[in-house]
Write a protein that holds these residues in place. Structure first.
Motif, PDB file in Angstrom:
ATOM      1  N   ASP A 160       0.850  -1.191   0.000  1.00 12.21           N
ATOM      2  CA  ASP A 160       0.000   0.000   0.000  1.00 12.21           C
ATOM      3  C   ASP A 160       0.890   1.246   0.000  1.00 12.21           C
ATOM      4  O   ASP A 160       1.667   1.475   0.924  1.00 12.21           O
ATOM      5  N   GLY A 162      -0.417   4.317  -0.165  1.00  9.89           N
ATOM      6  CA  GLY A 162      -1.164   5.439   0.378  1.00  9.89           C
ATOM      7  C   GLY A 162      -2.378   5.835  -0.439  1.00  9.89           C
ATOM      8  O   GLY A 162      -2.503   5.501  -1.618  1.00  9.89           O
ATOM      9  N   ALA A 163      -3.277   6.547   0.228  1.00  5.83           N
ATOM     10  CA  ALA A 163      -4.497   7.024  -0.421  1.00  5.83           C
ATOM     11  C   ALA A 163      -4.174   8.109  -1.440  1.00  5.83           C
ATOM     12  O   ALA A 163      -3.258   8.909  -1.245  1.00  5.83           O
ATOM     13  N   ARG A 164      -4.940   8.112  -2.536  1.00  9.32           N
ATOM     14  CA  ARG A 164      -4.771   9.115  -3.584  1.00  9.32           C
ATOM     15  C   ARG A 164      -6.122   9.784  -3.828  1.00  9.32           C
ATOM     16  O   ARG A 164      -7.104   9.121  -4.181  1.00  9.32           O
ATOM     17  N   ARG A 265     -12.660   5.074  -1.147  1.00 10.96           N
ATOM     18  CA  ARG A 265     -11.374   5.747  -1.008  1.00 10.96           C
ATOM     19  C   ARG A 265     -10.334   4.920  -1.759  1.00 10.96           C
ATOM     20  O   ARG A 265     -10.141   3.739  -1.476  1.00 10.96           O
ATOM     21  N   HIS A 266      -9.675   5.519  -2.721  1.00  6.77           N
ATOM     22  CA  HIS A 266      -8.737   4.793  -3.568  1.00  6.77           C
ATOM     23  C   HIS A 266      -7.299   4.936  -3.066  1.00  6.77           C
ATOM     24  O   HIS A 266      -6.884   6.016  -2.641  1.00  6.77           O
ATOM     25  N   HIS A 267      -6.570   3.825  -3.135  1.00  5.12           N
ATOM     26  CA  HIS A 267      -5.167   3.806  -2.767  1.00  5.12           C
ATOM     27  C   HIS A 267      -4.337   3.416  -3.987  1.00  5.12           C
ATOM     28  O   HIS A 267      -4.828   2.765  -4.905  1.00  5.12           O
ATOM     29  N   TRP A 269      -1.361   1.071  -5.128  1.00 11.27           N
ATOM     30  CA  TRP A 269      -0.746  -0.165  -4.668  1.00 11.27           C
ATOM     31  C   TRP A 269       0.355  -0.576  -5.636  1.00 11.27           C
ATOM     32  O   TRP A 269       0.203  -0.446  -6.845  1.00 11.27           O
TER      33      TRP A 269
END
Length: 304
Positions: A160, A162-164, A265-267, A269
């Motif tokens: 992961d 992080g969130a984008r 919520r999109h991450h 990867w």
């Protein structure tokens, strides 16, 4: 055994036919047929069920394919370790990622990555999540970056990054409210502009609108730039990674609207094959990608 026979056999299974495998490998079809027949003679049993619509592996063929992947992994490891015994990481590394990731996260990183790893040749191929993970499984990619809420690993290990954030944007003159999230019905009436099928955030937006208006059939576009320009021209609104629309928002060419309820919520990867050996070049690129993207910097610091 000539391991080229194994490579050809796996290509036939991956593409579903001799002709498609020949096109992928750059062979004439007779060469592919000869490779498969030679492998069947060595195995002493049929490896493919041949039908008018294509081919599928027999039970023996499925078992051989599993071992073939291991043999090719071992061959790749052997050659890479011998070649890298007294040298820096070198060789090709193939990365699959969405267009937005290639253009806005990876492109700024490449010059510094090249300075740090001058003997590594990094190739980028745009791909949605499903295509990228399939390419990993089929040995057509070494690493993948996917933008997704929670991708199905399907034999891949995930890191992961992080969130984008995503932004719903439209023309400055949009009739949609800017002080509250638009409803799915309002989005359906205004029109939404989607990226290719398989793009997780576009598919989520399409599902929201489809639930409000089952007759809705929003258009699909091949890339981020086209969707942005069409949105700026007033043809509808589009959902894109915030980084891809920052300049247009700053210039006033687009306006940002509150996100509708129901979007995940999109991450970002990083995906890699769970059981495949990583060459020194792949390992070096993997480390650089993780460190640089997590740090939010354009790339690794060059060596002195």
């Amino acid at each position: 055994m000539d391991t080229r026979l194994l490579t050809t056999f796996l290509a036939v299974l991956r593409t579903g036919g001799m002709t498609a495998a020949a096109a992928e490998l750059g062979f004439v079809q007779s060469t592919v047929t000869a490779h498969v027949q030679a492998l069947e003679r060595l195995a002493g049993t049929p490896l493919l069920d041949r039908r008018p619509g294509g081919v599928s592996p027999t039970r023996a063929g499925s078992l051989l394919a599993e071992h073939a992947r291991g043999v090719l992994d071992l061959q790749e490891r052997m050659l890479a370790e011998v070649g890298a015994a007294a040298t820096e990481p070198s060789g090709p590394v193939r990365v699959r990622a969405p267009e937005s990731v290639c253009a806005y996260w990876l492109a700024p990183l490449l010059p510094r990555l090249r300075a740090r790893l001058p003997d590594v040749t990094l190739s980028l191929f745009p791909a949605d999540t499903r295509t990228a993970l399939t390419a990993l499984a089929d040995r057509r990619a070494d690493l993948a970056l996917v933008l997704d809420p929670s991708p199905d690993p399907s034999g891949a290990d995930l890191v992961d990054l992080g969130a984008r954030p995503l932004s719903l944007v439209g023309a400055a003159a949009t009739v949609l409210p800017q002080d509250r999230p638009p409803t799915p019905a309002e989005l359906a009436a205004t029109g939404i502009l989607l990226l290719e099928e398989g793009c997780s955030y576009s598919d989520e937006l399409a599902a929201l609108v489809k639930a409000a208006d089952p007759a809705a059939d929003p258009p699909r576009f091949g890339g981020v730039e086209t969707a942005k320009r069409c949105a700026a021209a007033g043809l509808g609104v589009t959902l894109l990674p915030t980084v891809t629309v920052a300049d247009e928002l700053a210039a006033g060419a687009l306006v940002e609207l509150p996100l509708p309820a129901g979007l995940s919520r999109h991450h970002l990867w990083l995906a890699e094959p769970a059981s495949r050996w990583r060459s020194p070049a792949v390992h070096a690129v993997r480390t650089a990608l993780i460190d640089s993207i997590r740090a939010g910097t354009p790339g690794p610091t060059p060596r002195a």
